[in-house]
Design a protein around this motif. Structure first.
Motif, PDB file in Angstrom:
ATOM      1  N   THR A 525      57.082  78.504 -29.144  1.00 48.88           N
ATOM      2  CA  THR A 525      56.917  77.544 -28.031  1.00 48.88           C
ATOM      3  C   THR A 525      56.048  76.369 -28.470  1.00 48.88           C
ATOM      4  OG1 THR A 525      57.106  79.406 -26.499  1.00 48.88           O
ATOM      5  CG2 THR A 525      56.242  77.340 -25.603  1.00 48.88           C
ATOM      6  N   GLU A 526      54.974  76.669 -29.193  1.00 47.59           N
ATOM      7  CA  GLU A 526      54.085  75.598 -29.681  1.00 47.59           C
ATOM      8  C   GLU A 526      54.799  74.754 -30.741  1.00 47.59           C
ATOM      9  OE1 GLU A 526      51.324  78.851 -28.214  1.00 47.59           O
ATOM     10  OE2 GLU A 526      53.224  78.752 -29.288  1.00 47.59           O
ATOM     11  N   TYR A 527      55.608  75.406 -31.568  1.00 49.47           N
ATOM     12  CA  TYR A 527      56.386  74.687 -32.594  1.00 49.47           C
ATOM     13  C   TYR A 527      57.310  73.663 -31.937  1.00 49.47           C
ATOM     14  CZ  TYR A 527      60.364  73.950 -35.749  1.00 49.47           C
ATOM     15  OH  TYR A 527      61.376  73.376 -36.491  1.00 49.47           O
ATOM     16  N   VAL A 528      58.014  74.102 -30.878  1.00 46.56           N
ATOM     17  CA  VAL A 528      58.945  73.201 -30.165  1.00 46.56           C
ATOM     18  C   VAL A 528      58.168  72.030 -29.560  1.00 46.56           C
ATOM     19  CG1 VAL A 528      60.566  73.014 -28.222  1.00 46.56           C
ATOM     20  CG2 VAL A 528      60.630  75.027 -29.710  1.00 46.56           C
ATOM     21  N   ALA A 529      57.016  72.328 -28.948  1.00 44.90           N
ATOM     22  CA  ALA A 529      56.208  71.271 -28.330  1.00 44.90           C
ATOM     23  C   ALA A 529      55.713  70.280 -29.383  1.00 44.90           C
ATOM     24  CB  ALA A 529      55.021  71.894 -27.592  1.00 44.90           C
TER      25      ALA A 529
END
Length: 540
Positions: A525-529
């Motif tokens: 999720t942090e990677y996508v953000a």
């Protein structure tokens, strides 16, 4: 466009549909859900006329085209992928075939006296071909194949040489190129990597026909569908909204049904207790008779049909050293292709590292190097102290003994575990009391994957390496696996194309690029953000 009107269908002794009704209208994108064996594939066959209902009827609007993608792709060989896709593109491919015949006839001197009629027909067919976008067909076929992950080289090679998974993509491309009025897609998200999955999502979002599909990928379903049809004990229940809304609504309905059932049971118990207590007393005879009559008239409620989920407490993994796997100066080539060049990587205890990268970036190779199933050309791979390794790969399913039953497979692996414990373990991985007696050779791909997962997690290793663990798993089993792995306190290194699985379990991302590994602290999720992309191959 399509209406199912009070249909009933029985396969052998098993009732699949009982006076079930539903409709598919233009513009609707419907997710078809239900447990394995509920009848999802049967419903597709009924709509396409491959099977007939025992009762009721299926009404289809006149003149509509229906395209079906199923897991049974049939034989393919003798053409390249582009030709194979174009050949199955419906009316346009039929028109192209006639155009080719007419071109041959025009060059045939024996047909000179029919030339006027042939020319006239050629003009009509050519106009129709143009109207159907035939001259752009080759470019469109290549665009769809590219979206589904094909390189130019693969597009030009004989489809007969492709693996089963890539043939599936060719069959899917055929339906997408056809753009029928109604698309029936049975598990289109199987065999796709993350980049292809996201491309397909965008394609279907822009498709203006009616869509009915099954998928074991909840994120994929959520982004496409606007309605759900649930097959539940022979009925077809419709819900407006996406999969998330359906899941909440179905749970709420079950809760309300359970509460109504419990209230009625309490009331019945009270009435029966009164009758039992006073049935011998003449003074209460009239009241007792009145209550007996009242009980006879009450329509008894059924308890909700619970979606079978068996909880299983997995043992804690033994503790490993802080450095779990250490790769130093690792190089690996296959033929002329360099996969890794002087790679350094450290996996630390309690990390849950997901590996992302386009097709051919080396995701599975990295897992093989770490597990010792592939050897580096140079450099070293070292596992840390007290590391107990568990490796799930697709080939693990081929190593099962086909003649053993599910229960025998578990019992042979864990002879000291009690029968009740092993039956609970089997139940947690979706094998009911009857199914534990199935022989391994008759199991589906998903069932074999569940069995391998049960073998691995009963006595858990402290370092789990998982290569596409959710392939073929249904939604309920995926949820069970996510729950089990959320409570797992060991280290994980895994590849998956399921975004829900990635987001729920990762706390570190290893992105494989031509320049080397980009490492991100924080999960998917942090990677996508941070990157603004859901997959490396989508970087602009």
């Amino acid at each position: 466009m399509i209406r199912l009107d009070n249909i009933s269908k029985q396969n052998g002794p098993r009732l699949i549909f009982i006076e079930a009704s539903a409709a598919l209208q233009k513009g609707e994108k419907i997710g078809l859900v239900g447990p394995n064996g509920a009848g999802k594939s049967t419903l597709f066959r009924l709509i396409t006329g491959q099977e007939e209902p025992d009762e009721g009827q299926i009404l289809t609007d006149k003149g509509i085209t229906i395209g079906l993608f199923s897991q049974d792709v049939g034989e393919m060989s003798g053409h390249n992928a582009v030709a194979e896709v174009m050949n199955g593109a419906g009316p346009v491919s039929e028109t192209a075939a006639e155009l080719t015949q007419l071109e041959t006839a025009l060059a045939d001197p024996d047909k000179f006296d029919q030339m006027e009629d042939i020319l006239e027909r050629f003009g009509e067919v050519q106009a129709r071909f143009e109207e159907l976008g035939g001259y752009a067909l080759d470019a469109k076929a290549r665009e769809v194949l590219h979206g589904l992950g094909f390189s130019q080289e693969m597009m030009e090679s004989d489809v007969g040489r492709l693996s089963g998974g890539w043939k599936m993509r060719v069959a899917l491309a055929r339906i997408l190129l056809m753009r029928p009025d109604v698309m029936l897609l049975d598990e289109p998200s199987n065999h796709l990597d993350l980049e292809s999955l996201i491309w397909l999502e965008q394609f279907l979002a822009g498709y203006d026909g009616a869509l009915l599909m099954t998928s074991h990928d909840r994120e994929f379903m959520n982004r496409i569908i606007n309605k759900v049809i649930e097959i539940d004990a022979g009925n077809l229940n419709s819900y407006s909204g996406d999969y998330e809304f359906y899941a909440c609504q179905a749970a709420l309905n079950e809760k309300q049904q359970q509460a109504q059932f419990e209230r009625q049971q309490a009331m019945l118990a009270k009435e029966i207790a009164f009758i039992e207590r006073f049935k011998a007393r003449a003074s209460h005879a009239a009241q007792v008779q009145s209550r007996v009559k009242k009980l006879d008239k009450i329509e008894r409620l059924e308890p909700p049909k619970r979606r079978q989920t068996i909880e299983f407490d997995f043992k804690p993994a033994p503790r490993s050293g802080d450095d779990v796997a250490n790769l130093r100066g690792v190089s690996k080539t296959y033929g002329s292709k360099t996969i890794y060049d002087e790679l350094d990587l450290l996996i630390r205890r309690k990390e849950r590292a997901c590996v992302l990268g386009i097709n051919g970036a080396g995701k599975s190779t990295l897992l093989k190097l770490v597990t010792g199933t592939a050897v580096p050309d140079s450099g070293t791979v070292t596992l840390g102290g007290s590391v107990k390794l568990g490796y799930f790969a697709q080939h693990a399913m081929d190593l099962l003994d086909g003649e053993a039953t599910v229960f025998e497979t578990l019992d042979n692996a864990f002879p000291h575990a009690g029968q009740g414990v092993l039956r609970n373990l089997a139940g947690a991985f979706g094998f009911s009391s009857d199914e534990v007696e199935k022989r391994v050779r008759v199991l589906s791909g998903g069932e074999k994957a569940r069995l391998v997962m049960a073998l691995m997690l009963f006595d858990p290793p402290n370092f789990l390496v998982l290569d596409e663990p959710t392939n073929h798993l249904d939604l309920a089993t995926k949820e069970m696996l996510i729950k089990a792995l959320s409570n797992y306190d060991g280290t994980m290194l895994f590849v998956s194309h399921d975004r829900h699985f990635l987001a729920a379990l990762s706390n570190r991302v290893l992105e494989l690029t031509p320049e080397g590994i980009h490492q991100y602290d924080g999960g998917y999720t942090e990677y996508v953000a941070r990157t603004g992309q859901e997959a490396p191959g989508l970087h602009s």
